[in-house]
Enzyme design. Sequence first.
Site, mmCIF file in Angstrom:
data_model
loop_
_atom_site.group_PDB
_atom_site.id
_atom_site.type_symbol
_atom_site.label_atom_id
_atom_site.label_comp_id
_atom_site.label_asym_id
_atom_site.label_seq_id
_atom_site.Cartn_x
_atom_site.Cartn_y
_atom_site.Cartn_z
ATOM 1 N N ALA A 76 -17.630 -9.953 -7.614
ATOM 2 C CA ALA A 76 -16.362 -10.143 -7.223
ATOM 3 C C ALA A 76 -15.505 -10.534 -8.456
ATOM 4 O O ALA A 76 -15.287 -11.846 -8.877
ATOM 5 C CB ALA A 76 -16.142 -11.319 -6.102
ATOM 6 N N PRO A 77 -15.286 -9.420 -9.528
ATOM 7 C CA PRO A 77 -14.730 -9.731 -10.725
ATOM 8 C C PRO A 77 -13.484 -10.718 -10.811
ATOM 9 O O PRO A 77 -13.150 -11.349 -11.605
ATOM 10 C CB PRO A 77 -14.440 -8.499 -11.260
ATOM 11 N N GLU A 303 -19.744 -0.723 -11.148
ATOM 12 C CA GLU A 303 -20.087 -1.440 -9.959
ATOM 13 C C GLU A 303 -19.758 -0.629 -8.756
ATOM 14 O O GLU A 303 -20.488 -0.718 -7.788
ATOM 15 C CB GLU A 303 -19.417 -2.934 -9.761
ATOM 16 N N ASP A 327 -17.527 13.960 3.070
ATOM 17 C CA ASP A 327 -16.101 14.070 3.388
ATOM 18 C C ASP A 327 -15.287 14.053 2.333
ATOM 19 O O ASP A 327 -15.477 13.401 1.494
ATOM 20 C CB ASP A 327 -15.892 12.946 4.581
ATOM 21 N N GLU A 382 -17.550 18.924 1.796
ATOM 22 C CA GLU A 382 -16.133 19.394 2.594
ATOM 23 C C GLU A 382 -15.130 19.466 1.524
ATOM 24 O O GLU A 382 -14.549 18.798 1.172
ATOM 25 C CB GLU A 382 -15.527 18.342 3.524
#
EC number: 2.4.1.18
Length: 667
Positions: A76-77, A303, A327, A382
Amino acid sequence: MPVWFAYALTFIALGQVMVSFHQGPFDHLYLALAEYKEISENIEENEGGLDKFSKSYKTFGVNLFVDGGIYCKEWAPGAEAVFLTGDFSKYSKIASVFYFPECILKSLYFVLQLVIRNRSGEILYRISPWAKYVIREEGKVNYDWMHWEPPLPYLSRHPSPEKPKSLRIYESHVGIASPEGKIASYKNFTYNVLPRIKDLGYNCIQLMAIMEHAYYASFGYQITSFFAASSRYGTPDDLKELIDVAHSMGITVLLDVVHSHASKNSEDGLNKFDGTDSCFFHSGPKGMHRLWDSRLFDYSNWEVLRFLLSNLRSWIEEYSFDGFRFDGVTSMIYHNHGIGESFSGDYHEYFGLHVDEDALVYLMLANHMIKFLQPRCLTIAEEVSGMPALCCPVAEGGGGFDYRMAMAIPDKWIQIIKELKDEDWNMGNIVYTLTNRRHEEKYIAYAESHDQALVGDKTLAFRLMDAEMYTNMSVLSPLTPVIDRGIQLHKMIRLITHALGGEGYLNFMGNEFGHPEWLDFPRKGNNESYHYARRQFHLADEQHLRYRFLNAFDRDMNKLEERFGWLASPPGFVSEKHESNKVIAFERANLIFIFNFHPSKSYVDYRLGVETAGKYPFLLLLYLSEILSFNRLEYKCKLKGKNTFLFMQNKLTFYVDDHFKKMQLET
Ligand SMILES: *[C@@H]1O[C@H](CO)[C@@H](O)[C@H](O)[C@H]1NC(C)=O
Ligand SMILES: *[C@@H]1O[C@H](CO)[C@@H](O)[C@H](O)[C@H]1NC(C)=O
Ligand SMILES: *[C@@H]1O[C@H](CO)[C@@H](O)[C@H](O)[C@H]1NC(C)=O
Ligand SMILES: CC(=O)N[C@H]1CO[C@H](CO)[C@@H](O)[C@@H]1O
């Protein structure tokens, strides 16, 4: 023994790896490969290799270790501080976070929450991006993150099947897989639907909407928890069982993986996880998909690579998935996401500064990793633009996919049915669409997928037969011209697509029997109704309804492929595409396919050239008549060495004339 508890919270803020190149339009493959090599080397150096790097799902988020400890690790920078809270701390905020009553930890099921304090001191509540199980209680808006650790987890008993040579895919959505207007479960799918799929001759299922998505009506494309199997259909163990049972039937199971974008939810999604608008995504407008209204990953971020690669790996290792359908690949690999673009095939369209090299490199890493981990696994892109080399090996600078979706084919059928009278169908154009593919790259052909079934669009069956499907499908009433034409064309379109259009075939659940109506998930606009969020399989089982003929045809078509293996054979050789006769003929896998698309003409003594010279005396194609239930198939003839496969709107008869090395058609 009391559960020993360890609490470790780690912040990771590794330097972002930025590699940029100046590139000419045709250096692209080389540069993608160079960047790929550089990043692979960096992973080797900094993380001890791709193998270790992609195992991060075992250490990030909350994990129970063999020593009995529970560890928590988050990236969680942008956060100033991160805390863990939940049942065990009675949600008292930050101060009591470090107090864990033993009784709750022993239970193995408890609710967790991350508390993030951002740089302006704001307190935010979050679900770990790595959460493996999230549930939404009745009446609540947001999901809760549950630690779910059953004492006796489901253990798979059946090995994964071999990688199929001929891929026949049944595209499935668990929630709609029952006739009831409610959400069907993994168990319903396992026990009611898998046997149908097996019976229909499909050897692969592609599961949509598995990754948790808070908004059901997104059809599973707005992911909120990437590591969690959707809990609205049951527990993670129920999904493991589904896959295990599919494996026991020799069915390969693919996950429809959505790494092209993410839901913009923040309380139960990935958005603003650390309190900033970047973290996993590009910041500002670059991080928003303007049509999908969702967040776009920053594939150059170290990350993010860890997160996405570990995500793929966890689906393979935790659930035994056999591969992925990626997708939205077009959206990933172009900076403009392919919005409003049409691709003509000019190489300048594919290479240049508008290509997102970072996304391409991510896909190369992903494909390399998947096949390195599990050679049995396969991947499908896809991808609508036709990016060259996407399905070539990574070592050659390709994208590393096994297959790509032949997305032009369904569009072509819709255009034909919507815009043309039967007399105006262009045989050359149909053949072109079905055979126009990149040499050495494999395609999944399909006449229609879930896209056409969604509200606002129309399935082939509905386009062909429309309102008469409600009134004229019973065998007890006379066959009307609309139903007659609709049923014949529905079969012909499926078969010619199956036999000529690619190296794999795909059908969306229900379309094997021409499922009427459309799909519409509960949402505000339809009063939250489940009425169209279901599949009415019983229609195909009713003896008095003509759906069963369409259904039986699908089974015969797949069984025939299973027997002759045309999907695994070189592309078809087209010997006839006659505009005024409306006849298409081609050879593939030692079979001759003959289609008469003419709405009113039948032919006697029709002559066709055959590829291989030689004697072709008549033989009766009796076994075909046994296994095929086409009502208009002329299955009376067999050419020596060739099994002739005829299919027609109207009668077509043939015989063989060996002097001219020609084949003629006879009753
Ligand atoms: C902290 O979070 C609040 C609420 O989301 C937001 O308005 C604010 O801009 C954030 N502060 C920083 C420094 O990102
Ligand atoms: C799913 O299965 C359960 C139990 O077998 C059954 O009660 C339920 O009606 C089924 N639901 C659907 C949607 O098929
Ligand atoms: C939804 O329900 C309201 C009130 O019952 C009704 O007026 C409206 O027509 C309904 N809308 C749809 C799409 O069914
Ligand atoms: C033979 C038959 O049942 N025909 C019916 C087909 O459907 C229309 C309405 O869509 C009826 O009017 C016909 O009677």
